[in-house]
Design an enzyme around this catalytic site. Structure first.
Site, PDB file in Angstrom:
ATOM      1  N   ASP A 177     -12.179 -95.158 -14.016  1.00  0.00           N
ATOM      2  CA  ASP A 177     -12.124 -96.143 -15.096  1.00  0.00           C
ATOM      3  C   ASP A 177     -11.557 -97.456 -14.556  1.00  0.00           C
ATOM      4  OD1 ASP A 177     -12.228 -97.161 -17.712  1.00  0.00           O
ATOM      5  OD2 ASP A 177     -10.191 -96.467 -18.166  1.00  0.00           O
ATOM      6  N   ALA A 179      -7.127 -93.620 -24.370  1.00  0.00           N
ATOM      7  CA  ALA A 179      -6.003 -93.513 -23.435  1.00  0.00           C
ATOM      8  C   ALA A 179      -4.677 -93.552 -24.187  1.00  0.00           C
ATOM      9  CB  ALA A 179      -6.057 -94.632 -22.393  1.00  0.00           C
TER      10      ALA A 179
END
Length: 284
Positions: free
Chosen positions: A82, A232
């Protein structure tokens, strides 16, 4: 089952009108929680790590435990980089077995972003790895990167068409008003922009900064063409709070098994709720 890339899972999501959850993990406990939840929900899964997590844990350690999880659970699992911010970190992740990579050149001038992304796509595709890129800036904090709201640039639909054609990316992260981290006020997403981008681009679309976005807006974004959502912050906070609660009740606790297990369980519950929301349960 071996780790897979994101091609089939994201294209299936695009074809059938749902989104796949991409969950940022940081250690063994968060990875175990996310995988167990996805398995119980029979959902495809994207495990992802930022450069900051890789610096903390090591890409080889992360790849090793992800491979163990993929062999233990019979669901499609991709291991995704990511916000990869350099060619070097992409190559390092490919070498240890990552199956998907995001190259984030969104802070570069447009032509430099195109050239750098195309270079990543060429090497990744040669290794059977899918590539996500970003066009437009998503505000907030992600690792050490900070984007101020004043500098925020939403994704230009016509530029997105040009970018996809020139780079050959497999999926595109777009900026329509989400933010990394916690939201300071009301969340407003530019759905008209999303509709236009979806009408012009045939590859899967990604929404970063999905933590904290109200459920109705998430459902609307999926309905209009988002196929991958990144989570997240909404995992980190309950994990931390569960550990804090252990020490509040027992300040002398010293056994990591005793204080990490509640954190793991809290993450598992959040992931199950997100899978329900995204519509990817039962799609493994």
């Amino acid at each position: 089952m071996a780790l897979v890339n994101t091609e089939k899972m994201l294209n299936d999501a695009k074809l059938n009108g749902y989104a796949v959850g991409a969950f940022n993990i940081h250690n063994l406990e968060t990875l175990k929680a996310v995988v167990k939840a996805a398995f119980e929900m029979n959902s495809p899964l994207i495990l992802q790590t930022t450069p900051g997590t890789i610096k903390h844990a090591g890409e080889d350690y992360i790849a090793a435990i992800a491979k163990v999880a993929s062999e233990k659970y019979d669901i499609p699992i991709a291991l995704h980089l990511d916000h990869g911010n350099s060619f070097d970190i992409v190559v390092r992740c490919l070498r240890v077995g990552y199956t998907s990579a995001m190259f984030d050149g969104s802070m570069l001038p447009y032509e430099q972003n195109v050239a750098a992304t195309k270079k990543v796509v060429e090497i990744a595709h040669a290794a059977g790895v899918t590539v996500e890129a970003e066009l437009g800036n998503i505000v907030g904090v992600e690792d050490d990167m900070y984007v101020n709201e004043d500098a925020n640039a939403f994704t230009d639909p016509k530029m997105a068409v040009d970018f996809v054609e020139k780079t050959g990316v497999d999926s595109l992260a777009i900026a329509i008003g989400t933010a990394h981290g916690l939201y300071k006020g009301e969340v407003r997403l530019d759905f008209d922009r999303l509709k236009e981008i979806r009408s012009l681009i045939d590859i899967p679309l990604v929404l970063h900064g999905a933590s904290g976005v109200p459920d109705d807006l998430v459902r609307k974004a999926i309905e209009l063409g988002i196929n991958k959502l990144n989570i997240a912050t909404e995992l980190k906070i309950p994990f931390a709070n569960a550990i804090k609660e252990v020490f509040e009740n027992n300040p002398s606790e010293s056994d990591p098994r005793k204080y990490l297990a509640p954190g793991e369980k809290s993450v598992e519950e959040v992931v199950k709720e997100k899978i329900k929301l995204f519509g990817c349960g039962g799609k493994a």
